[in-house]
Design an enzyme around this catalytic site. Structure first.
Site, PDB file in Angstrom:
ATOM      1  N   GLY A   1       0.841  -1.201   0.000  1.00  0.00           N
ATOM      2  CA  GLY A   1       0.000   0.000   0.000  1.00  0.00           C
ATOM      3  C   GLY A   1       0.868   1.240   0.000  1.00  0.00           C
TER       4      GLY A   1
ATOM      5  CB  CYS B   1     -14.103   8.433   7.001  1.00  0.00           C
ATOM      6  SG  CYS B   1     -12.959   9.518   6.163  1.00  0.00           S
TER       7      CYS B   1
ATOM      8  N   GLY C   1      -5.319  11.283   7.516  1.00  0.00           N
ATOM      9  CA  GLY C   1      -4.095  11.200   6.719  1.00  0.00           C
ATOM     10  C   GLY C   1      -2.883  11.585   7.551  1.00  0.00           C
TER      11      GLY C   1
ATOM     12  CB  CYS D   1     -11.281  17.428  12.698  1.00  0.00           C
ATOM     13  SG  CYS D   1     -11.642  15.720  12.847  1.00  0.00           S
TER      14      CYS D   1
ATOM     15  CE  LYS E   1      -9.508  19.048   2.454  1.00  0.00           C
ATOM     16  NZ  LYS E   1     -10.052  17.858   3.038  1.00  0.00           N
TER      17      LYS E   1
END
Ligand SMILES: Cc1cc2nc3c(=O)[nH]c(=O)nc-3n(C[C@H](O)[C@H](O)[C@H](O)COP(=O)(O)OP(=O)(O)OC[C@H]3O[C@@H](n4cnc5c(N)ncnc54)[C@H](O)[C@@H]3O)c2cc1C
Length: 406
Positions: free
Chosen positions: A14, A166, A318, A353, A388
């Site tokens: 992965g 999620c 992530g 978050c 972000k």
């Protein structure tokens, strides 16, 4: 590929936030006599967090992806563009689709989740009726569905199904969708409902962060979004979602994040995973019982700190996946050639978050993903959107060049 006798090798299964970060870190740490081999059926890395923007045409696939092969070649890492289909724990070998077998000294599992749409009848973009933004193919299908919605608007339902974890993804997609609905002048014809397995809004699978419940409720009130927590989806039919308890939500457009499970090769290898297919690990990210195997990222098992009425998992972001990958890499290198080890109890992992809302948003930072945070932080405003964007740009630019960290 070579046979089982040739070792001096670490195999990483992965290549995303956890696996790619770990492989690059391993290459830096390990003596050149060790080979680092990475398997992934995908030829390109995709920055999954930006898939929330792809359906609205704000990103094209090439903006948020890059090919693995040239980057790994430059770094002296062998990349095998195939899925691992078999793991022999006793022989310490993996086999891939082409039928080749490769031995390893240490194996790192970083396979992410299997999207378990089948757990909710009618869920999902393939053979079901709802959209997903969990991978590139699904986000492209969601773009087509969104374009159809703009022609024929109506009610919108967004959320996370029971057993999901999620939650940030569904909140972000909700807020971006609401922003786009407003921009298109469709608010009167497109009421928005949010359904979630969380026991309360702003729980995020973490038990909430500071006053996240009140903040999210206030945000929802301001934006006129109906939020339904503690929700179980009974069935999705064409254009409607039936909730446990009988309420039916009609929709012209719906995106529901599915429950996650472990990928088949991990779930089906005896002794490797828990009943959900996730890998139990210790504080060094080593398998609880198998010394030669490590795991990092979404594929590890984390027991939720609190029981909830509707099953809700702990999010593995992530950022957390990168940290797990780097920690596993350090301990693999220490196993093989000595050096400092690193212990990172799951409870000490921090969670950030970022809820992007199109042009602003909210950042929640919990210093402990499990249990109570001593210094939880919440920040609302345009800086959430910029945070972000910065994450996207910095991550893509560094990894494309083969740097394991910022
Ligand atoms: C819409 C969305 C928005 C998100 N936003 C954010 C955000 O803003 N911030 C944040 O930190 N996180 C965010 N996340 C979470 C983040 O994307 C995940 O935490 C992260 O992708 C997990 O990384 P991973 O390496 O564990 O797994 P993944 O990214 O799922 O990668 C797993 C890799 O393993 C490969 N693989 C699977 N099976 C095999 C096999 N048998 N053989 C070989 N390879 C295999 C897959 O092809 C894949 O490349 C978001 C997630 C979603 C869905």
């Amino acid at each position: 590929m070579s046979g089982t006798s040739e070792r001096n090798r670490v195999v990483v299964v992965g290549s995303s936030f956890a696996g790619m970060t770990a492989a690059l870190d391993l290459r830096k740490r390990l003596d050149p006599t060790y080979e680092v081999v990475v398997f992934d059926p995908r030829a390109d890395f995709t920055f999954i967090p930006s898939l929330i923007w792809l359906p609205f045409g704000l990103r094209e696939p090439e903006d948020i992806s890059f090919p693995f092969a040239p980057m790994y070649e430059k770094k002296g890492i062998r990349f095998v563009n195939e899925a691992v289909t078999g793991i022999d724990v006793d022989a310490r070998t993996v086999s891939s689709l082409s039928g080749d077998t490769l031995g390893y000294d240490r194996l790192l599992l970083a396979t992410g989740p299997r999207l378990a749409f089948e757990k909710v009848p009618g869920l999902g973009p393939v053979g079901g009726h709802t959209q997903s933004v969990c991978n590139m193919e699904h986000a492209l299908l969601t773009r087509a569905a969104w374009e159809g919605f703009l022609e024929n608007p109506g009610p919108v339902v967004i959320g996370t199904a029971q057993g999901g974890s999620c939650f940030g993804a569904s909140y972000e997609f909700l807020l971006n969708t609401k922003y786009r609905i407003k921009k298109a002048g469709l608010e009167d014809v497109a009421p928005v409902t949010f359904i979630t397995a969380e026991p309360f809004l702003g729980h995020f699978g973490l038990g909430g962060v500071a006053d996240s419940e009140q903040r999210v409720e206030k945000f929802f009130g301001k934006l006129n979004i109906e939020g339904i927590p503690n929700n179980t989806i009974k069935e999705v039919r064409d254009g409607e979602i039936e909730l446990e308890g009988g309420r039916v939500l009609p929709f012209a457009f719906s995106m529901i994040v599915p429950p996650f499970a472990g990928v088949d090769v991990v779930a089906q290898t005896e002794g490797l995973s828990n009943p959900m297919g996730f890998v139990p690990v210790d504080d060094e990210f080593r398998h609880n019982e198998i010394d030669s195997i490590f795991a990092a990222g979404v594929d590890i098992a984390i027991k939720p700190p609190h029981e909830t009425l509707v099953p809700a998992g702990v999010p593995k972001t992530g950022h957390m996946s990168e940290i797990m990958g780097r920690t596993a890499a350090q301990n693999i290198a220490a196993d093989l050639q000595g050096g400092e080890r690193k212990s990172l109890p799951l409870g000490e992992l921090e969670a950030i978050c970022v809820l992007d809302a199109g042009n602003s948003g909210i950042i929640f930072k919990a210093d402990h993903v499990l249990g109570d945070s001593e210094h939880p932080r919440v920040m609302a405003g345009p800086q959430a959107h910029w945070a972000k964007l910065a994450f996207e740009r910095v991550f893509l630019e560094t990894r494309k060049r083969g740097f394991a960290s910022i």
